[in-house]
Design a protein around this motif. Structure first.
Motif, mmCIF file in Angstrom:
data_model
loop_
_atom_site.group_PDB
_atom_site.id
_atom_site.type_symbol
_atom_site.label_atom_id
_atom_site.label_comp_id
_atom_site.label_asym_id
_atom_site.label_seq_id
_atom_site.Cartn_x
_atom_site.Cartn_y
_atom_site.Cartn_z
ATOM 1 N N GLY A 189 0.728 -1.331 -0.101
ATOM 2 C CA GLY A 189 -0.195 -0.021 0.174
ATOM 3 C C GLY A 189 0.774 1.215 -0.074
ATOM 4 O O GLY A 189 0.257 2.316 -0.376
ATOM 5 N N HIS A 190 2.003 1.165 0.624
ATOM 6 C CA HIS A 190 3.023 2.504 0.549
ATOM 7 C C HIS A 190 4.004 2.539 -0.440
ATOM 8 O O HIS A 190 4.807 3.406 -0.427
ATOM 9 N N LEU A 191 3.752 1.551 -1.577
ATOM 10 C CA LEU A 191 4.616 1.664 -2.699
ATOM 11 C C LEU A 191 4.347 2.866 -3.727
ATOM 12 O O LEU A 191 3.349 2.858 -4.393
ATOM 13 N N ALA A 192 5.114 3.617 -3.904
ATOM 14 C CA ALA A 192 4.888 4.826 -4.428
ATOM 15 C C ALA A 192 4.655 4.716 -6.190
ATOM 16 O O ALA A 192 3.968 5.693 -6.758
ATOM 17 N N GLU A 193 5.657 3.801 -6.581
ATOM 18 C CA GLU A 193 5.799 3.670 -7.883
ATOM 19 C C GLU A 193 4.291 3.070 -8.449
ATOM 20 O O GLU A 193 3.941 2.929 -9.558
ATOM 21 N N CYS A 198 -2.435 -1.445 -6.094
ATOM 22 C CA CYS A 198 -1.738 -1.864 -4.766
ATOM 23 C C CYS A 198 -1.587 -3.197 -4.884
ATOM 24 O O CYS A 198 -2.626 -3.963 -4.857
ATOM 25 N N VAL A 199 -0.259 -3.471 -4.676
ATOM 26 C CA VAL A 199 0.055 -4.827 -5.281
ATOM 27 C C VAL A 199 0.817 -5.659 -3.955
ATOM 28 O O VAL A 199 1.612 -5.068 -3.365
ATOM 29 N N LEU A 211 -0.564 -10.155 -5.815
ATOM 30 C CA LEU A 211 -1.926 -9.997 -5.331
ATOM 31 C C LEU A 211 -2.467 -8.384 -5.645
ATOM 32 O O LEU A 211 -2.285 -7.685 -4.751
ATOM 33 N N PRO A 212 -2.701 -8.077 -6.870
ATOM 34 C CA PRO A 212 -3.026 -6.697 -7.089
ATOM 35 C C PRO A 212 -4.268 -6.454 -6.804
ATOM 36 O O PRO A 212 -5.341 -7.300 -6.596
ATOM 37 N N GLY A 213 -4.520 -5.012 -6.529
ATOM 38 C CA GLY A 213 -6.045 -4.556 -6.328
ATOM 39 C C GLY A 213 -5.822 -2.937 -6.429
ATOM 40 O O GLY A 213 -4.891 -2.479 -6.879
ATOM 41 N N PRO A 214 -7.100 -2.577 -6.706
ATOM 42 C CA PRO A 214 -7.276 -0.959 -7.286
ATOM 43 C C PRO A 214 -6.706 -0.106 -6.036
ATOM 44 O O PRO A 214 -6.860 -0.571 -4.780
ATOM 45 N N ARG A 215 -6.136 0.955 -6.403
ATOM 46 C CA ARG A 215 -5.403 1.976 -5.329
ATOM 47 C C ARG A 215 -6.807 2.986 -5.258
ATOM 48 O O ARG A 215 -7.018 3.645 -6.437
ATOM 49 N N VAL A 253 -10.409 -6.901 1.846
ATOM 50 C CA VAL A 253 -9.755 -5.440 2.322
ATOM 51 C C VAL A 253 -10.238 -4.448 1.014
ATOM 52 O O VAL A 253 -10.194 -3.249 1.406
ATOM 53 N N ILE A 254 -10.173 -5.163 -0.285
ATOM 54 C CA ILE A 254 -10.260 -4.149 -1.257
ATOM 55 C C ILE A 254 -11.854 -3.462 -1.005
ATOM 56 O O ILE A 254 -11.838 -2.306 -1.205
#
Length: 284
Positions: A189-193, A198-199, A211-215, A253-254
């Motif tokens: 969640g904190h990965l700026a790139e 949100c992976v 495990l990708p999901g929308p930000r 969580v998504i």
């Protein structure tokens, strides 16, 4: 007198964590998530925080022996199908938890899975863990963990890697696994790139799974880590393998973030209540 219907006892999951007086994180968030996942939640409180949506202004830790007694008195009577940890605060508390887990078959080679969410600070940056307790996580709790679920700030504190890209996220997962947990979930969640996604990265010592999901464009994400760990523990309590439990928890969580809501002047909480049927509006 109306005869009552005796229900079936659901899986039993304990959260070992601190309180959040604002209700956004800690045991309050855990119990909401556990109920939403259809399990019976039990509690071992480690600390009481003075907290609202803006920040933490006070922390009172409980005696380690009281924390351990909470675990053992529940485990030996009610029984536990999974356990998750949150804010543990100090080295003596972590050591007491580990000893209680050994005595009651939690984590390690015991029958009860242990999900360790290594909470070190609130989302506002307020410290929730003594610096000296980081080594206790590494040497005492991680070797007993079924799965650990650090965010990137916790990764930096635990293994000394600043994760700025996917390659570093993979390297962090390997370093965390080397500390002893059976499975690792490095939350992204904190990965700026990652600007649109949100992976989270799952690693079992052999295989990586992204495990990708929308930000979502929201700051109301208080308690997201608590919800993730609680959802994983709930799935493990039902007998699912960790690889499937983390996938289900990611989906959970998504939706919790999608349905987050504002609260107070700061960060609002994610909402696991999206799964609840609004029976008060439609009794049918």
């Amino acid at each position: 007198m109306v005869e009552r219907t005796v229900g079936t006892t659901p899986p039993r999951v304990m959260t070992i964590a601190g309180t959040d007086s604002g209700g956004g994180a800690g045991v309050a968030a855990d119990l909401r998530a556990l109920a939403a996942c259809g399990v019976h939640g039990c509690v071992a409180v480690t600390a009481v925080t003075v907290q609202n949506s803006v920040g933490v202004t006070g922390v009172h830790t409980l005696p380690p022996e009281i924390v351990a007694a909470q675990i053992e008195t529940v485990a030996t009577d009610i029984g536990l199908d999974a356990v998750k940890t949150g804010m543990l605060a100090t080295t003596p508390i972590i050591q007491a938890i580990a000893e209680a887990c050994d005595r009651t078959g939690i984590g390690g080679d015991g029958p009860t899975p242990l999900v360790v969410d290594p909470v070190a600070a609130s989302m506002h940056g307020d410290p929730l863990l003594a610096d000296s307790a980081l080594d206790a996580y590494r040497t005492v709790l991680f070797p007993r963990a079924t799965v650990v679920t650090p965010n990137l700030d916790e990764v930096r504190l635990l293994v000394g890697i600043d994760v700025h890209d996917r390659a570093a996220q993979y390297e962090a997962a390997k370093m965390l696994h080397a500390l002893g947990p059976r499975h690792v979930l490095v939350k992204g969640g904190h990965l700026a790139e990652d600007t649109d996604i949100c992976v989270d990265l799952y690693y079992d010592g052999h295989t990586f799974v992204e495990l990708p999901g929308p930000r979502f464009a929201t700051g109301d994400t208080h308690g997201s880590g608590d919800n993730m760990a609680s959802a994983i523990a709930s799935a493990l309590a039902r007998g699912l393998p960790v690889s499937e439990a983390v996938v289900l928890a990611k989906r959970f969580v998504i939706e919790a973030v999608r349905n987050s809501y504002p609260l107070g002047a700061g960060h609002g909480p994610v909402s696991p209540l999206w799964v609840m049927h609004p029976w008060w509006r439609d009794p049918g």
